[in-house]
Design an enzyme around this catalytic site. Structure first.
Site, PDB file in Angstrom:
ATOM      1  N   ARG A  59      -1.630  -6.317  -8.272  1.00  0.00           N
ATOM      2  CA  ARG A  59      -0.392  -7.045  -7.989  1.00  0.00           C
ATOM      3  C   ARG A  59      -0.166  -8.158  -8.985  1.00  0.00           C
ATOM      4  NH1 ARG A  59      -2.676  -7.977  -2.127  1.00  0.00           N
ATOM      5  NH2 ARG A  59      -4.391  -8.292  -3.565  1.00  0.00           N
ATOM      6  N   LYS A 112     -16.846  -6.603   6.941  1.00  0.00           N
ATOM      7  CA  LYS A 112     -15.926  -7.520   7.614  1.00  0.00           C
ATOM      8  C   LYS A 112     -15.661  -7.033   9.040  1.00  0.00           C
ATOM      9  CE  LYS A 112     -13.517  -6.928   3.318  1.00  0.00           C
ATOM     10  NZ  LYS A 112     -12.360  -6.215   2.796  1.00  0.00           N
ATOM     11  N   HIS A 172       0.840  -1.202   0.000  1.00  0.00           N
ATOM     12  CA  HIS A 172       0.000   0.000   0.000  1.00  0.00           C
ATOM     13  C   HIS A 172       0.879   1.258   0.000  1.00  0.00           C
ATOM     14  CE1 HIS A 172      -3.307  -2.468   2.196  1.00  0.00           C
ATOM     15  NE2 HIS A 172      -3.738  -2.232   0.970  1.00  0.00           N
ATOM     16  N   SER A 206      -3.228  -7.504   2.890  1.00  0.00           N
ATOM     17  CA  SER A 206      -3.622  -7.303   4.294  1.00  0.00           C
ATOM     18  C   SER A 206      -4.166  -8.600   4.876  1.00  0.00           C
ATOM     19  CB  SER A 206      -4.703  -6.227   4.401  1.00  0.00           C
ATOM     20  OG  SER A 206      -4.227  -5.002   3.958  1.00  0.00           O
TER      21      SER A 206
HETATM   22  O1  PNS Z   1      -8.991  -2.721   0.137  1.00  0.00           O
HETATM   23  P1  PNS Z   1     -10.244  -3.274  -0.461  1.00  0.00           P
HETATM   24  O2  PNS Z   1     -11.044  -3.995   0.586  1.00  0.00           O
HETATM   25  O3  PNS Z   1      -9.995  -4.100  -1.680  1.00  0.00           O
HETATM   26  O4  PNS Z   1     -11.103  -1.994  -0.945  1.00  0.00           O
HETATM   27  C1  PNS Z   1     -12.371  -2.141  -1.515  1.00  0.00           C
HETATM   28  C2  PNS Z   1     -13.090  -0.783  -1.628  1.00  0.00           C
HETATM   29  C3  PNS Z   1     -13.173  -0.118  -0.260  1.00  0.00           C
HETATM   30  C4  PNS Z   1     -12.339   0.095  -2.566  1.00  0.00           C
HETATM   31  C5  PNS Z   1     -14.520  -1.058  -2.200  1.00  0.00           C
HETATM   32  O5  PNS Z   1     -15.120  -2.066  -1.469  1.00  0.00           O
HETATM   33  C6  PNS Z   1     -15.402   0.194  -2.165  1.00  0.00           C
HETATM   34  O6  PNS Z   1     -15.174   1.138  -2.875  1.00  0.00           O
HETATM   35  N1  PNS Z   1     -16.445   0.174  -1.307  1.00  0.00           N
HETATM   36  C7  PNS Z   1     -17.348   1.257  -1.136  1.00  0.00           C
HETATM   37  C8  PNS Z   1     -18.745   0.910  -1.610  1.00  0.00           C
HETATM   38  C9  PNS Z   1     -18.849   1.036  -3.105  1.00  0.00           C
HETATM   39  O7  PNS Z   1     -18.697   2.085  -3.664  1.00  0.00           O
HETATM   40  N2  PNS Z   1     -19.124  -0.106  -3.742  1.00  0.00           N
HETATM   41  C10 PNS Z   1     -19.192  -0.221  -5.183  1.00  0.00           C
HETATM   42  C11 PNS Z   1     -17.808  -0.510  -5.765  1.00  0.00           C
HETATM   43  S1  PNS Z   1     -17.989  -1.310  -7.254  1.00  0.00           S
END
Ligand code: PNS
Length: 188
Positions: free
Chosen positions: A92, A43, A19, A130
């Protein structure tokens, strides 16, 4: 440098060296980069949002065009509220691609003016996530080099019993020869 503001959204539970690598790369490309921690994740997190915010702020304090924030609800709505032009995400390996593509296309459907930009972290972090860091740390394993030092310390502090158990289990005991080995030694 790309004029305008980009958002790097994620869970950051916890922040890994991958990150951080991506934040540093993003900060070089975008005029301003907002690292945005999702607040309403379903989660059950290892670190509270406040802890993640604090760690990320400390870790990026030397990057003047990087700001840390939190958001709730739809990411594109949050991005619009900041007048962001780009969403930054890391890829990645090929395995990340499908999920990231789906998310990028859904976000584009929701807000066509927002572009998703993908960057690759250094290859030495290509296997670091993570989730795996949490898994290794929860079993008391070493996460040195995978996460920044302050994250490592916090993990150790949070998971003290697991690390204690692991350290005791793997402590090298002086070898006590078995009965048969003792006899064999006498004979020779
Ligand atoms: O680190 P992560 O868990 O891969 O991040 C995922 C994240 C937070 C970027 C994604 O879950 C998100 O943007 N959530 C907010 C809700 C949202 O907008 N959902 C639609 C995305 S397609």
């Amino acid at each position: 440098m790309h004029k305008g503001l980009a958002i790097y959204p994620g869970s950051f539970d916890p922040t890994t060296n991958g990150h951080l690598d991506l934040i540093e790369r993003g900060a070089k490309i975008f005029e301003e980069l907002v690292v945005a921690i999702l607040r309403n994740s379903e989660k059950s997190p290892m670190f509270s949002v406040a802890e993640r915010l604090e760690m990320l702020r400390e870790l990026t304090s030397d990057l003047k065009n990087v700001r840390i924030d939190t958001f709730d609800g739809l990411m594109v709505e949050y991005a619009k509220s900041l007048n962001a032009t780009c969403i930054l995400r890391g890829i990645r390996a090929i395995s990340d691609y499908e999920y990231e593509l789906q998310m990028a296309l859904m976000n584009r459907k929701l807000e066509p003016t927002l572009e998703t930009v993908f960057m690759m972290p250094a290859d030495k972090y290509s296997y670091v996530s993570s989730r795996l860091v949490r898994e290794v740390a929860q079993a008391g394993g070493p996460v040195k080099g995978l996460v920044p030092e302050i994250v490592e310390q916090r993990l150790r502090h949070k998971l003290e019993p697991a690390y204690k158990f692991h350290d005791e289990m793997y402590q090298v005991e002086p070898e006590v020869p078995s009965g048969r080995e003792k006899k064999r030694k006498k004979k020779s």
